[in-house]
Scaffold this motif. Structure first.
Motif, PDB file in Angstrom:
ATOM      1  N   LYS A 223       0.841  -1.209   0.000  1.00  0.00           N
ATOM      2  CA  LYS A 223       0.000   0.000   0.000  1.00  0.00           C
ATOM      3  C   LYS A 223       0.875   1.258   0.000  1.00  0.00           C
ATOM      4  CE  LYS A 223      -0.393   0.127   5.015  1.00  0.00           C
ATOM      5  NZ  LYS A 223      -1.023  -0.521   6.169  1.00  0.00           N
TER       6      LYS A 223
ATOM      7  N   ILE B 196      -6.216  -6.553   2.907  1.00  0.00           N
ATOM      8  CA  ILE B 196      -6.003  -6.563   4.359  1.00  0.00           C
ATOM      9  C   ILE B 196      -6.627  -5.349   5.047  1.00  0.00           C
ATOM     10  CG2 ILE B 196      -3.869  -7.909   4.128  1.00  0.00           C
ATOM     11  CD1 ILE B 196      -2.316  -5.274   4.626  1.00  0.00           C
TER      12      ILE B 196
ATOM     13  N   MET C 110       3.356  -7.830  11.912  1.00  0.00           N
ATOM     14  CA  MET C 110       3.722  -6.774  10.988  1.00  0.00           C
ATOM     15  C   MET C 110       5.212  -6.504  11.211  1.00  0.00           C
ATOM     16  SD  MET C 110       0.078  -4.652  11.405  1.00  0.00           S
ATOM     17  CE  MET C 110       0.838  -3.090  11.388  1.00  0.00           C
ATOM     18  N   SER C 111       5.725  -5.442  10.621  1.00  0.00           N
ATOM     19  CA  SER C 111       7.176  -5.218  10.696  1.00  0.00           C
ATOM     20  C   SER C 111       7.696  -5.160  12.130  1.00  0.00           C
ATOM     21  CB  SER C 111       7.536  -3.920   9.975  1.00  0.00           C
ATOM     22  OG  SER C 111       7.283  -4.069   8.596  1.00  0.00           O
TER      23      SER C 111
ATOM     24  N   ARG D 251       2.470 -10.001   7.594  1.00  0.00           N
ATOM     25  CA  ARG D 251       2.166  -8.930   6.640  1.00  0.00           C
ATOM     26  C   ARG D 251       3.172  -7.794   6.844  1.00  0.00           C
ATOM     27  NH1 ARG D 251      -2.455  -9.753   9.793  1.00  0.00           N
ATOM     28  NH2 ARG D 251      -2.038  -7.677  10.610  1.00  0.00           N
ATOM     29  N   LEU D 252       4.151  -7.710   5.962  1.00  0.00           N
ATOM     30  CA  LEU D 252       5.263  -6.797   6.193  1.00  0.00           C
ATOM     31  C   LEU D 252       5.336  -5.704   5.132  1.00  0.00           C
ATOM     32  CD1 LEU D 252       7.949  -9.527   7.024  1.00  0.00           C
ATOM     33  CD2 LEU D 252       6.335  -8.408   8.575  1.00  0.00           C
ATOM     34  N   GLY D 253       5.267  -4.460   5.615  1.00  0.00           N
ATOM     35  CA  GLY D 253       5.343  -3.326   4.707  1.00  0.00           C
ATOM     36  C   GLY D 253       6.630  -2.551   4.891  1.00  0.00           C
ATOM     37  N   ALA D 254       6.661  -1.746   5.954  1.00  0.00           N
ATOM     38  CA  ALA D 254       7.760  -0.796   6.178  1.00  0.00           C
ATOM     39  C   ALA D 254       9.138  -1.461   6.199  1.00  0.00           C
ATOM     40  CB  ALA D 254       7.520  -0.049   7.492  1.00  0.00           C
TER      41      ALA D 254
ATOM     42  N   ARG E 182       6.211   4.854   5.081  1.00  0.00           N
ATOM     43  CA  ARG E 182       5.220   5.402   4.172  1.00  0.00           C
ATOM     44  C   ARG E 182       5.030   6.877   4.418  1.00  0.00           C
ATOM     45  NH1 ARG E 182       3.397   0.196   5.370  1.00  0.00           N
ATOM     46  NH2 ARG E 182       2.530   0.930   7.325  1.00  0.00           N
TER      47      ARG E 182
HETATM   48  C1  PLP Z   1      -0.088  -1.503   6.748  1.00  0.00           C
HETATM   49  C2  PLP Z   1      -0.466  -2.802   7.304  1.00  0.00           C
HETATM   50  C3  PLP Z   1       0.485  -3.802   7.529  1.00  0.00           C
HETATM   51  C4  PLP Z   1       1.970  -3.585   7.325  1.00  0.00           C
HETATM   52  O1  PLP Z   1       2.482  -2.844   8.386  1.00  0.00           O
HETATM   53  P1  PLP Z   1       4.052  -2.480   8.490  1.00  0.00           P
HETATM   54  O2  PLP Z   1       4.202  -1.953   9.854  1.00  0.00           O
HETATM   55  O3  PLP Z   1       4.333  -1.482   7.427  1.00  0.00           O
HETATM   56  O4  PLP Z   1       4.807  -3.752   8.288  1.00  0.00           O
HETATM   57  C5  PLP Z   1       0.046  -5.025   7.998  1.00  0.00           C
HETATM   58  N1  PLP Z   1      -1.275  -5.270   8.230  1.00  0.00           N
HETATM   59  C6  PLP Z   1      -2.215  -4.340   8.033  1.00  0.00           C
HETATM   60  C7  PLP Z   1      -3.639  -4.664   8.328  1.00  0.00           C
HETATM   61  C8  PLP Z   1      -1.855  -3.082   7.561  1.00  0.00           C
HETATM   62  O5  PLP Z   1      -2.801  -2.158   7.376  1.00  0.00           O
END
Ligand code: PLP
Length: 218
Positions: free
Chosen positions: A39, A82, A193-194, A209-212, A218
């Motif tokens: 995202k 998600i 998450m991260s 679920r890994l973003g940052a 972001r």
């Molecule tokens: C944005 C998001 C993530 C990822 O989070 P990070 O801290 O960036 O890893 C995981 N799960 C959900 C539901 C999110 O909205």
């Protein structure tokens, strides 16, 4: 450093974290799937991720995810939704996302067109508006999903804002044991998450679920 080299380095680092967490928990690394949360990041980043072997991506907004999934239809990716699911967008989400992690009420069921779904659990019941149902409500919603054309895959949760994530993930793990006893196909726990993937893996997460940690802030 090129964007590709940056993402490659980050990905190696999170895979190392996942590997260490699995070792500590006595689990196989193969039992945990990495979902790259893309995202706010461009489709070009997802192409880089796909080149690096990522197969699963997560998006949290209908329009944004829809656009990327269409632009990248040539790649063999599994798209996960998600984000919080609005009723008026549910049908459209089901047109591009194969797995929907955020089912938290029965009215969504007929709109989701035989997708794979997870029930979102709210581990932070004191904080309203975060999405998800209380653990006591899981059994009823699971029954409604099981009676529909949807495929119930398991539970999803986000760690509480203020409390220890490990304690909350332990509650989720226990709820999942009860769910899977009735629905043996519902094997997934989408958690971590991260900032808290280690705690999630220690408590049975099958999908993080890994973003940052992969794509930057972001
Ligand atoms: C944005 C998001 C993530 C990822 O989070 P990070 O801290 O960036 O890893 C995981 N799960 C959900 C539901 C999110 O909205």
């Amino acid at each position: 450093m090129s964007r590709s080299a940056q993402i490659q380095g980050n990905l190696a680092a999170v895979r190392e974290r996942m590997s260490r967490a699995c070792d500590l928990a006595g689990r196989d690394l193969e039992s945990v799937t990495l979902i790259a949360v893309t995202k706010t990041f461009p489709a070009s980043d997802i192409e880089i991720l796909a080149d690096l072997g990522v197969t699963d991506v997560g998006e949290s907004k209908e329009q944004e995810g829809h656009g990327k999934a269409e632009a990248l239809a040539h790649l063999e990716l599994t798209w996960h939704f998600i984000g919080q699911l609005q009723r008026n967008k549910a049908k459209r989400v089901a047109s591009w996302a194969r797995v929907i992690h955020s089912v938290d009420r029965a009215e969504l069921i007929p709109l989701l067109d035989s997708r794979e779904v997870l029930i979102q659990v709210n581990l932070d019941p004191e904080v309203p508006g975060r999405g998800g149902i209380h653990v006591e409500q899981i059994a009823r919603l699971a029954q409604q999903i099981a009676a529909s054309s949807l495929r119930l895959r398991g539970l999803m949760a986000v760690a509480p804002l203020e409390r220890d994530p490990a304690q909350a993930f332990a509650v989720l793990h226990q709820s999942h044991r009860e769910l899977v006893a009735t629905y043996p196909d519902a094997t997934w726990i989408s958690a971590g998450m991260s900032g808290d993937l280690e705690a999630a893996i220690a408590h049975g997460a099958t999908h993080v679920r890994l973003g940052a940690s992969i794509l930057g802030s972001r």
